[in-house]
Scaffold this active site. Structure first.
Site, PDB file in Angstrom:
ATOM      1  N   LYS A 143      -5.627   4.218   8.966  1.00 24.97           N
ATOM      2  CA  LYS A 143      -4.631   5.068   8.319  1.00 24.97           C
ATOM      3  C   LYS A 143      -5.059   6.534   8.364  1.00 24.97           C
ATOM      4  O   LYS A 143      -4.215   7.425   8.502  1.00 24.97           O
ATOM      5  CB  LYS A 143      -4.417   4.599   6.878  1.00 24.97           C
ATOM      6  CG  LYS A 143      -3.773   3.230   6.800  1.00 24.97           C
ATOM      7  CD  LYS A 143      -3.512   2.785   5.372  1.00 24.97           C
ATOM      8  CE  LYS A 143      -2.783   1.448   5.368  1.00 24.97           C
ATOM      9  NZ  LYS A 143      -2.425   1.005   4.006  1.00 24.97           N
ATOM     10  N   SER A 180       0.782  -1.238   0.000  1.00 20.02           N
ATOM     11  CA  SER A 180       0.000   0.000   0.000  1.00 20.02           C
ATOM     12  C   SER A 180       0.814   1.290   0.000  1.00 20.02           C
ATOM     13  O   SER A 180       0.244   2.378  -0.063  1.00 20.02           O
ATOM     14  CB  SER A 180      -0.957   0.014   1.196  1.00 20.02           C
ATOM     15  OG  SER A 180      -0.247   0.021   2.424  1.00 20.02           O
TER      16      SER A 180
END
Length: 340
Positions: free
Chosen positions: A283, A238
């Site tokens: 996140k 990611s």
């Protein structure tokens, strides 16, 4: 002993036992939460996160932070409940993170491999964006494939069926709709000279209605400088988008982030397509707590991101690398950018 005390102790005994068990018994769950963030324009452990040697590098300020998800394992009953009650952590079945047919070491090896692939893809996507030379070479020719004896390992692909190709995805697209038994011209560069080889497509083993070349192409940077990524103990794919933006920022004039604090996430391939990731909620929390003002969100994560976005954090929707750069330019200019 006083009878009242004995009675009280007898009543408390089950509670004491449950309390002891609660600290001993492990639950089949793990906790997911905000992990550390890293400024891809900055340093970690005294090294540049994205180190470029052999060419001039543009000065950068501000942040382009990649974000991570922290995983806590081996939880007892009380720990699991406490983390869930905090509102910053999510509790999920352990098998979603650590499949029962794999050891922790095997999972880590897979995550490390994904991270390495994200670094390679980030470098290639950035070089393509900056129009830097990248060779599309043939890494392998299938022994029983249609290209055997015609194409060779090391040949550089220039075009397929009249379509210029510069990425692995471009080769796949060039033959995607061409049926088997069709002769396709392949322009290659071999020993410094261009030549045309004609290959009759075979039928794909998984779909006999589609043709295939039977080669494995790979993209190889052809630049006089090196790009290294210096992050350890971080896994998964990611970080690709943010690594790519850092490379572009360092190799081009101006500042993509406008000198401000931008964070984000998303996979990337060498064509510049941005893919979804897991743990977006955590996140976003990590980025907000680190000081981010803008967060780049893969388009397919937008619905989930909207539900868990901290107050004051601008969510910018990103589908590909071109869109990410355009969106940052819009944000810096005070204009509208695609949002979740």
């Amino acid at each position: 002993m006083n009878r009242r005390i004995v009675t009280l102790l007898a009543a408390l005994a089950p509670i004491v036992v449950l309390g002891i068990l609660g600290t001993v018994i492990k639950v089949p769950f793990v906790a997911l939460g905000p992990g550390p963030t890293f400024n891809t324009l900055g340093e970690v452990g005294g090294e540049q996160v994205v180190a470029i040697e052999g060419t001039d590098v543009d000065d950068t300020t501000g942040h382009l932070n990649m974000t991570t998800v922290a995983v806590r394992d081996d939880l007892n009953v009380f720990e699991a409940f406490g983390l869930w009650a905090s509102g910053r952590q999510g509790i999920v079945p352990r098998e979603e993170v650590y499949p029962p047919d794999k050891s922790k070491d095997e999972v880590k090896q897979e995550n490390d491999a994904d991270f390495q692939q994200s670094e390679d893809s980030a470098e290639l996507a950035a070089l393509h964006f900056l129009d830097k030379p990248v060779d599309l070479r043939i890494a392998k020719v299938g022994e029983d494939g249609p290209s055997q004896g015609l194409l060779r390992e090391g040949d550089v692909l220039v075009s397929v069926d009249g379509k210029p190709v510069s990425t692995v995805g471009g080769v796949q697209e060039a033959v995607a709709d061409v049926p088997p038994n069709t002769e396709v011209p392949i322009v290659i560069r071999r020993d410094g000279a261009e030549t045309t080889v004609r290959v009759v497509l075979g039928a794909r083993p998984d779909d006999e209605a589609k043709g295939y070349l039977g080669i494995t192409p790979e993209e190889v940077p052809d630049v006089p400088f090196t790009i290294d990524f210096n992050l350890a103990d971080v896994g998964g794919p990611s970080a690709g988008l943010m690594f790519t933006l850092a490379v572009i920022d360092k190799l081009s004039p101006g500042e993509l982030n406008g000198g401000k604090f931008v964070a984000g996430t998303g996979t990337i391939d060498s064509d510049g397509d941005v893919g979804p990731i897991g743990g977006i909620k955590y996140k976003l929390i990590a980025a907000s707590e680190a000081g981010a003002e803008t967060f780049l969100v893969p388009a397919k994560n937008c619905d989930e991101a909207r539900q868990g976005a901290p107050d004051g954090l601008r969510l910018v929707k990103v589908e590909n690398l071109d869109g990410a750069v355009d969106a940052l330019e819009a944000v810096n200019a005070g204009a509208d950018a695609p949002h979740c």
